[in-house]
Design a protein around this motif. Structure first.
Motif, PDB file in Angstrom:
ATOM      1  N   GLN A  25     -46.150  58.202  43.392  1.00 28.43           N
ATOM      2  CA  GLN A  25     -46.255  57.015  42.547  1.00 28.43           C
ATOM      3  C   GLN A  25     -47.353  57.176  41.491  1.00 28.43           C
ATOM      4  OE1 GLN A  25     -44.068  54.443  42.789  1.00 28.43           O
ATOM      5  NE2 GLN A  25     -43.072  55.605  44.430  1.00 28.43           N
ATOM      6  N   ASN A  26     -48.299  58.047  41.769  1.00 26.17           N
ATOM      7  CA  ASN A  26     -49.388  58.295  40.828  1.00 26.17           C
ATOM      8  C   ASN A  26     -48.835  59.102  39.640  1.00 26.17           C
ATOM      9  OD1 ASN A  26     -51.756  58.851  39.517  1.00 26.17           O
ATOM     10  ND2 ASN A  26     -52.688  59.954  41.243  1.00 26.17           N
ATOM     11  N   PRO A  27     -49.038  58.643  38.421  1.00 25.50           N
ATOM     12  CA  PRO A  27     -48.474  59.371  37.277  1.00 25.50           C
ATOM     13  C   PRO A  27     -49.144  60.728  37.036  1.00 25.50           C
ATOM     14  CG  PRO A  27     -49.694  57.436  36.530  1.00 25.50           C
ATOM     15  CD  PRO A  27     -49.661  57.393  38.021  1.00 25.50           C
ATOM     16  N   TYR A  28     -50.327  60.935  37.573  1.00 23.35           N
ATOM     17  CA  TYR A  28     -51.029  62.198  37.367  1.00 23.35           C
ATOM     18  C   TYR A  28     -50.911  63.141  38.568  1.00 23.35           C
ATOM     19  CZ  TYR A  28     -53.042  59.545  33.579  1.00 23.35           C
ATOM     20  OH  TYR A  28     -53.205  58.776  32.464  1.00 23.35           O
ATOM     21  N   ALA A  29     -50.019  62.859  39.489  1.00 23.50           N
ATOM     22  CA  ALA A  29     -49.860  63.683  40.693  1.00 23.50           C
ATOM     23  C   ALA A  29     -49.262  65.029  40.328  1.00 23.50           C
ATOM     24  CB  ALA A  29     -48.963  62.966  41.691  1.00 23.50           C
ATOM     25  N   MET A  30     -49.846  66.065  40.909  1.00 20.90           N
ATOM     26  CA  MET A  30     -49.332  67.415  40.714  1.00 20.90           C
ATOM     27  C   MET A  30     -48.365  67.725  41.864  1.00 20.90           C
ATOM     28  SD  MET A  30     -50.759  68.354  37.977  1.00 20.90           S
ATOM     29  CE  MET A  30     -50.557  70.093  37.883  1.00 20.90           C
ATOM     30  N   PRO A  31     -47.254  68.399  41.605  1.00 15.57           N
ATOM     31  CA  PRO A  31     -46.229  68.591  42.635  1.00 15.57           C
ATOM     32  C   PRO A  31     -46.687  69.465  43.817  1.00 15.57           C
ATOM     33  CG  PRO A  31     -45.460  69.410  40.498  1.00 15.57           C
ATOM     34  CD  PRO A  31     -46.824  68.875  40.305  1.00 15.57           C
TER      35      PRO A  31
END
Length: 122
Positions: A25-31
């Motif tokens: 849900q975090n827009p800055y999350a790295m996969p």
């Protein structure tokens, strides 16, 4: 232990999915870090599920009552071997013989008690 190992796998899968959905849900999350942390959480949930299953097995455990599988002929023999007291098997004597033996023993005990009382009062 309660249940099977499949409960552990379901707990790991559920914890992986919940963390992954919450972290994505975090827009800055790295996969890759998100998947890596989700895998670590899944392994932890897998291990904790063993403790939960063990606790549930302990809570729901009901001991079974012992079942007597001995016949009537075997019971007096077992009683004679285990007890320190004298037992009389019921199948060997008639009731009259048993009553005679018991009354003689009782009379002997009463005589010895009376003799000990007389010696104490003097």
């Amino acid at each position: 232990m309660f249940g099977s190992i499949f409960y552990n796998f379901w707990a790991a899968l559920l914890s992986f999915a919940v963390y992954f959905i919450a972290a994505i849900q975090n827009p800055y999350a790295m996969p890759l870090p998100t998947i890596g942390i989700a895998l670590v959480i899944a392994v932890i949930a897998f291990g904790l599920m063993f403790l939960i299953r063990y606790f549930l097995g302990y809570v729901f455990y009901t001991p079974e009552a012992p079942v007597l599988s001995q016949s009537e002929e075997e019971l007096p023999v077992v009683a004679e071997k285990t007890d320190k007291t004298k037992t009389v098997p019921q199948g060997d004597h008639t009731t009259m013989e048993v009553e005679d033996e018991n009354t003689e023993e009782i009379a002997q005990v009463v005589r010895s008690m009376l003799q000990s009382d007389e010696s104490l009062t003097r």
